[in-house]
Design a protein around this motif. Sequence first.
Motif, short mmCIF file in Angstrom:
data_model
loop_
_atom_site.label_atom_id
_atom_site.label_comp_id
_atom_site.label_asym_id
_atom_site.label_seq_id
_atom_site.Cartn_x
_atom_site.Cartn_y
_atom_site.Cartn_z
N LEU A 56 -1.69 -8.81 4.05
CA LEU A 56 -2.30 -9.85 3.23
C LEU A 56 -3.32 -9.27 2.25
CD1 LEU A 56 -2.71 -12.83 5.71
CD2 LEU A 56 -1.05 -12.54 3.87
N ALA A 57 -4.04 -8.23 2.67
CA ALA A 57 -5.04 -7.63 1.79
C ALA A 57 -4.39 -6.87 0.64
CB ALA A 57 -5.95 -6.69 2.59
N SER A 58 -3.25 -6.24 0.90
CA SER A 58 -2.64 -5.39 -0.13
C SER A 58 -1.55 -6.08 -0.93
CB SER A 58 -2.08 -4.12 0.50
OG SER A 58 -1.02 -4.43 1.38
N ALA A 59 -0.83 -7.01 -0.32
CA ALA A 59 0.31 -7.63 -1.02
C ALA A 59 0.51 -9.07 -0.58
CB ALA A 59 1.58 -6.82 -0.75
N GLY A 60 -0.57 -9.78 -0.33
CA GLY A 60 -0.50 -11.13 0.22
C GLY A 60 0.36 -12.10 -0.55
N ARG A 61 0.17 -12.15 -1.86
CA ARG A 61 0.95 -13.13 -2.65
C ARG A 61 2.44 -12.84 -2.60
NH1 ARG A 61 -4.01 -13.01 -4.86
NH2 ARG A 61 -4.91 -15.00 -5.51
#
Length: 96
Positions: free
Chosen positions: A56-61
Amino acid sequence: MVVSCASRRMSRMRVSAVREILKVTDHPDILSFAGGLPAPELFPVEAIAEAHARVLASAGRSALQYSVSEGFAPLREWIAARLQSRGMRFGAGTIC
């Protein structure tokens, strides 16, 4: 009484054997060997929470968005790399 189209459709649905097996697991006095459920205390909750937070922090969307049915490409690549490190010959394209 008014019966909606959805109600009629639902009344024609077949009973799910899996759903019926899992209903039994709600009874603490019954030990069912039919469902093949793992022991909850063996779930790696902390490791999953940590992985979840990293993604979620690096590629959440991207990770939360609808995508191809094969799944999130970075996850498939990670799985393939992990399998390869254990001597298995898998590419990300074969993981789905």
